[in-house]
Design an enzyme around this catalytic site. Sequence first.
Site, PDB file in Angstrom:
ATOM      1  N   HIS A 105     -12.951  -8.532 -43.381  1.00 14.81           N
ATOM      2  CA  HIS A 105     -13.977  -9.227 -44.176  1.00 14.81           C
ATOM      3  C   HIS A 105     -14.455  -8.435 -45.397  1.00 14.81           C
ATOM      4  O   HIS A 105     -15.643  -8.417 -45.722  1.00 14.81           O
ATOM      5  CB  HIS A 105     -15.176  -9.576 -43.290  1.00 14.81           C
ATOM      6  N   HIS A 175     -19.632 -17.160 -43.751  1.00 12.60           N
ATOM      7  CA  HIS A 175     -19.526 -16.794 -42.336  1.00 12.60           C
ATOM      8  C   HIS A 175     -20.762 -17.245 -41.555  1.00 12.60           C
ATOM      9  O   HIS A 175     -21.274 -16.504 -40.715  1.00 12.60           O
ATOM     10  CB  HIS A 175     -19.333 -15.278 -42.224  1.00 12.60           C
ATOM     11  N   GLU A 309     -14.589 -20.915 -40.801  1.00 15.53           N
ATOM     12  CA  GLU A 309     -14.334 -20.090 -41.978  1.00 15.53           C
ATOM     13  C   GLU A 309     -13.129 -20.635 -42.758  1.00 15.53           C
ATOM     14  O   GLU A 309     -11.988 -20.348 -42.429  1.00 15.53           O
ATOM     15  CB  GLU A 309     -14.085 -18.647 -41.548  1.00 15.53           C
TER      16      GLU A 309
END
Length: 345
Positions: A105, A175, A309
Amino acid sequence: MEVLKERFGQIGSQSVYSFTLKNDEEMEVTVINYGCIITRINVPDADGMIENIVLGHDTLDEYVNDPYFLGAVVGRVAGRIKGGSFELEGQSFTLAQNDNTNHLHGGLKGFGKVVWDAKVMEDGVLFSYLSRDGEEGYPGNLYIEVTYRLTNDNELSIHYRAQSDQKTLLTATNHSYFNLSGNLKRDVLNHSLHLKSSRVLELDKEFLPTGRIMEVNDTPFDFTKGGTVKRGAESDYPQNVLVGQGYDHPYILDKNHDHEIVLKDPESGRTLTVESDEPAVVVYSGNSLKAEGDFRGVPSRKYLGICLETQAYPDSIHHPNFPSMVLEKGEMYSSVTRYKFGIED
């Protein structure tokens, strides 16, 4: 339509503000310019009760120390990159390794742990950030804008636009952990999910794609006709067991902007329809949420929220058969995901 700006906190010399988007239907979305984090989404249930339907906190310190990427925009690359490294045009790049030896991420800070500039608009807010060449190991000075807009149809859109002065990698996503029960009254195991997706990426023990694309039919991954989240949590299917009893898998979308992702809570009557430009959606059922701490007084536990996502295939830089996430020098990156909130008929 109204946008209310309030002071939320301070990080060093940088001020952090919250921006609450309000429409004429009493829906509210609150975001902060730290990580472009969505802190609240207040929508009505079937009885008109307006409650929050995302996991979040009330203080900046809690977000600074949050390990779950709650509500944040993550990038430059959402998901994992194997070994925290990649090659572009024969040159090797080493990234921050923040998930064992892998990159997750966007790294140690990425987009989710930095303060963005913000500009209030009539129907939303535009956040912007300059990710400098070498930040988290990525090449290129990357300028990115993320725009949140709210309509009177209870639709929240997130538009990502970016450009780099060098070839680089980019696939950003939001997220947020959704829980349509309202104020986290229940977990999401009885939420139903419908996906226009007939294929899913197989994962290895480090949650990285193996490169194999699996057909979902006759598996607990088949949501083409709908099904509950608990199907995966209760399954002994190896891929469900691998990720901690549930889902943390990239689904390949068969359709775009065609009601391709629909989440429902039968008890509250709330529905969420997600439509996107992106080729995949990582469905993460909150399997790694620990029984430590809380979210606004509700104890943390597994399955308390579900992430949807929308993004490129994870680790596609190491899989030539996957669609590319390479952003060329000077190329304009543009991607839109829309979240439509409603009540089941």
